[in-house]
Design an enzyme around this catalytic site. Sequence first.
Site, PDB file in Angstrom:
ATOM      1  N   ALA A  73       0.700  -1.396   0.011  1.00  0.00           N
ATOM      2  CA  ALA A  73       0.073   0.069  -0.150  1.00  0.00           C
ATOM      3  C   ALA A  73       0.841   1.086   0.083  1.00  0.00           C
ATOM      4  CB  ALA A  73      -1.046  -0.043   1.349  1.00  0.00           C
ATOM      5  N   THR A  74       2.112   1.139   0.700  1.00  0.00           N
ATOM      6  CA  THR A  74       2.937   2.373   0.774  1.00  0.00           C
ATOM      7  C   THR A  74       3.338   2.871  -0.834  1.00  0.00           C
ATOM      8  OG1 THR A  74       3.581   2.149   2.729  1.00  0.00           O
ATOM      9  CG2 THR A  74       5.094   3.428   1.533  1.00  0.00           C
ATOM     10  N   ASN A 153      -6.801   3.984   9.708  1.00  0.00           N
ATOM     11  CA  ASN A 153      -5.757   2.841  10.396  1.00  0.00           C
ATOM     12  C   ASN A 153      -5.867   2.918  11.858  1.00  0.00           C
ATOM     13  OD1 ASN A 153      -4.322   4.945   9.036  1.00  0.00           O
ATOM     14  ND2 ASN A 153      -2.849   4.136  10.374  1.00  0.00           N
ATOM     15  N   ALA A 202      -2.607  -6.655   0.492  1.00  0.00           N
ATOM     16  CA  ALA A 202      -2.963  -8.019   0.622  1.00  0.00           C
ATOM     17  C   ALA A 202      -2.806  -8.546   2.253  1.00  0.00           C
ATOM     18  CB  ALA A 202      -2.049  -8.857   0.071  1.00  0.00           C
ATOM     19  N   HIS A 203      -1.848  -7.924   2.879  1.00  0.00           N
ATOM     20  CA  HIS A 203      -1.749  -8.321   4.219  1.00  0.00           C
ATOM     21  C   HIS A 203      -2.660  -7.860   5.295  1.00  0.00           C
ATOM     22  CE1 HIS A 203       0.726  -5.200   6.824  1.00  0.00           C
ATOM     23  NE2 HIS A 203       0.553  -4.599   5.427  1.00  0.00           N
ATOM     24  N   CYS A 327       3.063   1.946  11.683  1.00  0.00           N
ATOM     25  CA  CYS A 327       4.216   2.524  11.027  1.00  0.00           C
ATOM     26  C   CYS A 327       4.788   3.739  11.767  1.00  0.00           C
ATOM     27  CB  CYS A 327       3.667   3.097   9.850  1.00  0.00           C
ATOM     28  SG  CYS A 327       2.524   1.764   8.822  1.00  0.00           S
TER      29      CYS A 327
END
Length: 404
Positions: A73-74, A153, A202-203, A327
Amino acid sequence: MKIPIYMDYHATTPVDRRVLEAMLPYFAEDFGNAASKSHAFGWRAEEAVEAAREEVARLVGASAKEIVWTSGATESDNLAVKGAAQFYQSKGKHLVTCKTEHKAVLDSMHALERQGFEVTFLDVEKDGRLDPARLRAALREDTILVSIMHANNETGVVHPIEEIGRITRAAGVLFHCDAVQSAGKLPFDVEDANVDLASLSAHKMYGPKGVGALYVRRKPRVRLIAQMDGGGHERGFRSGTLNVPGIVGFGKAAELARLEGAAEAERVLALRERLRKGLDAGLDLLTVNGSLAHRVPGNLNVSFAYVEGEALMMAIKDVAVSSGSACTSASLEPSYVLRAMGISEDLAHSSIRFGLGRFTTEEEVDHVVRLVVEKVRKLREMSPLYEMVKEGVDLSQIEWANPH
């Protein structure tokens, strides 16, 4: 019940066994490079990659040709924000985002500021949501891109992206949406939301780490400047040999999310409410951060007044939770997301993010409630401020000798 207990599903999710099984053949047997067009090894890999592309597209209501594979995603956020801004800069150099976005978007915006772009960072309401009227007021003639996430998030708060999409579409401005925390957990459809670009990972949906996707609208066509030079893979958007096992895993994870997501969301929401009500019954001065009505099912971000979040995390060390985003959790600064919502520094420091998911059980929730209630009470016993509040002292009226 296994110890430690995992309640940090917003940081990452375990790979579902069914996803792992789908991936395994592509490590050793069907190991071909999907870009090798001249033999069966490459053809088999390409076939698997395209089947996965179909599944990810179906999850978000897109066509397979609109899905670009990335490393996560980053990278998707960077490619969307920088790629679109750089391509369309001849039309204008004004960008709009929100103060509670993920660092991958915020830092991409700051990088663009250094390249001469102007960025408006919008405030959110007290409940963490963006008021679409603020966005409408921020748009200008030279605005070319708006980037607003679907679900946050840290708080799990869901923005009204359908309304945001209607505003951007009417204004002829591109709309990028970071859908990492919502895709697979909430209905997310790129057509319904009028989204032009969407980041996926995905994760965060029981797939492997190191693989992501970027939805890039084809009608009307959205253009991007590639951020990496190379062999021109992924229609020139993203060069580099594809991570075939990872992509296959992403496809399977997306299929499972599409088929089982609604039932799973219901179950996880019930567990989240069990956790919230249990904590509420056992503790006073407890604040849920962000809207409860507009929130991903598995998120509970709570501030325990007069308790340091870090101290509580150490006291419940057999429960994996976080105080902010994974993060940025290396920083001891209070969460910038909570601060942007107008939450005081002290309350932000006392916040814990619980993330529940596919493998969370009722037994685990009940254990965590008992443990947290016990440890918060113990930590508060050591807090002179808590004692004063319980005795009816108004702390705001006290003049401290050394104000911090």
